[in-house]
Design an enzyme around this catalytic site. Structure first.
Site, mmCIF file in Angstrom:
data_model
loop_
_atom_site.group_PDB
_atom_site.id
_atom_site.type_symbol
_atom_site.label_atom_id
_atom_site.label_comp_id
_atom_site.label_asym_id
_atom_site.label_seq_id
_atom_site.Cartn_x
_atom_site.Cartn_y
_atom_site.Cartn_z
ATOM 1 N NE ARG A 46 -2.865 -0.626 3.476
ATOM 2 C CZ ARG A 46 -3.458 -0.077 4.524
ATOM 3 N NH1 ARG A 46 -4.357 0.867 4.361
ATOM 4 N NH2 ARG A 46 -3.142 -0.441 5.744
ATOM 5 N NE ARG A 52 -4.828 -4.368 5.700
ATOM 6 C CZ ARG A 52 -5.232 -3.671 6.760
ATOM 7 N NH1 ARG A 52 -6.465 -3.182 6.800
ATOM 8 N NH2 ARG A 52 -4.406 -3.452 7.759
ATOM 9 C CG ASN A 59 -1.412 -7.623 -4.172
ATOM 10 O OD1 ASN A 59 -0.485 -7.401 -4.941
ATOM 11 N ND2 ASN A 59 -1.486 -7.065 -2.982
ATOM 12 C CB ILE A 82 0.919 -12.952 4.201
ATOM 13 C CG1 ILE A 82 1.219 -14.086 5.193
ATOM 14 C CG2 ILE A 82 1.343 -11.610 4.770
ATOM 15 C CD1 ILE A 82 2.699 -14.370 5.378
ATOM 16 C CB THR A 83 -0.940 -11.591 -0.825
ATOM 17 O OG1 THR A 83 0.307 -12.276 -0.920
ATOM 18 C CG2 THR A 83 -1.009 -10.519 -1.890
ATOM 19 N NE ARG A 118 -0.306 -3.508 12.574
ATOM 20 C CZ ARG A 118 -0.589 -3.449 11.292
ATOM 21 N NH1 ARG A 118 -1.788 -3.870 10.865
ATOM 22 N NH2 ARG A 118 0.291 -2.972 10.426
ATOM 23 C CG HIS A 142 -5.332 -8.225 7.661
ATOM 24 N ND1 HIS A 142 -4.984 -7.604 8.843
ATOM 25 C CD2 HIS A 142 -4.440 -7.793 6.734
ATOM 26 C CE1 HIS A 142 -3.925 -6.832 8.625
ATOM 27 N NE2 HIS A 142 -3.577 -6.923 7.348
#
Length: 223
Positions: A46, A52, A59, A82-83, A118, A142
């Site tokens: 990003r 995203r 992607n 994860i992408t 986080r 996510h």
């Protein structure tokens, strides 16, 4: 930017029991042969002003290509995506595996561990605790507002309504916080690396028979 074989040489100088190999090129077959676990982090990052979902057009194709190669070369592997955007790239991976006749919903994961580490960090800061003593379950995948930290599930910690609202917003927007701080220099990489390593190692420990290994991930439900 460093190329993969160079990164592999760099990593190989760290004293661990793991043998490091680096591969590059369009054909991922040599890297995938015999793999039990595959983590896919390839894709564009990003930039400020993007969310995203803006990454999808590029992607999606990258993930599709890699998962097609996984379906051919190591169809029994556990695959962690994860992408970004994870909620969508996981769905693409599932469809590719279904088309190839090798889909197993118990072996495909959207890696959301970054939201967990986080959350642990932010809650520990707020409540004056060690982050190693805090474990926040996070559900919903996510993708921005779908990221839902279950703050009520943390033993021995309570929050006001305002704290819940503020924490949830910060956790959901933490990726943007990094993107803006890097001012065009990319998105979260170091914390994402830590999160990916944690998820991958947890997966391996569980596959080796260790009991009680729990990680949150974005997966297909039973409905």
């Amino acid at each position: 930017a460093p190329v993969t074989p160079g990164v592999a040489v760099d990593l190989s100088h760290i004293p661990t029991d793991v043998k490091i190999k680096g591969f590059s090129g369009e054909d991922a077959t040599p890297a995938l042969e015999g793999a039990d676990v595959v983590l896919i982090s390839a894709g564009v990052a990003r930039k400020p002003g993007m969310d995203r979902s803006d990454l999808f057009n590029v992607n999606a194709g990258i993930v599709k290509n890699l998962v097609q190669q996984i379906a051919k070369t190591c169809p029994q592997a556990c695959v962690g995506i994860i992408t970004n955007p994870v909620n969508t790239t996981v769905a693409i991976a599932a469809e590719v595996l279904k088309k190839a006749g090798v889909y197993d919903k118990n072996k495909l994961f959207g890696v959301t561990t970054l939201d967990i580490i986080r959350s642990n960090t932010f809650v520990a800061e707020l409540k004056g605790k060690s982050s190693s003593d805090v474990e926040v379950p996070v559900i919903g995948g996510h993708s921005g507002v779908t990221i839902l930290p279950l703050l009520s599930q943390i033993p021995g910690v309570s929050f006001s309504e305002q704290e819940v609202a503020d924490l949830t917003k910060r956790i959901q927007n933490a990726g943007t916080e990094v993107v803006e701080a890097k001012a065009g220099g990319g998105s979260a990489t170091l914390s994402m690396g830590q999160a990916a390593a944690r998820f991958g190692l947890s997966l391996v420990r569980a596959m080796q028979g260790e009991k009680g290994v729990v990680e949150c991930a974005y997966v297909e439900g039973d409905g």
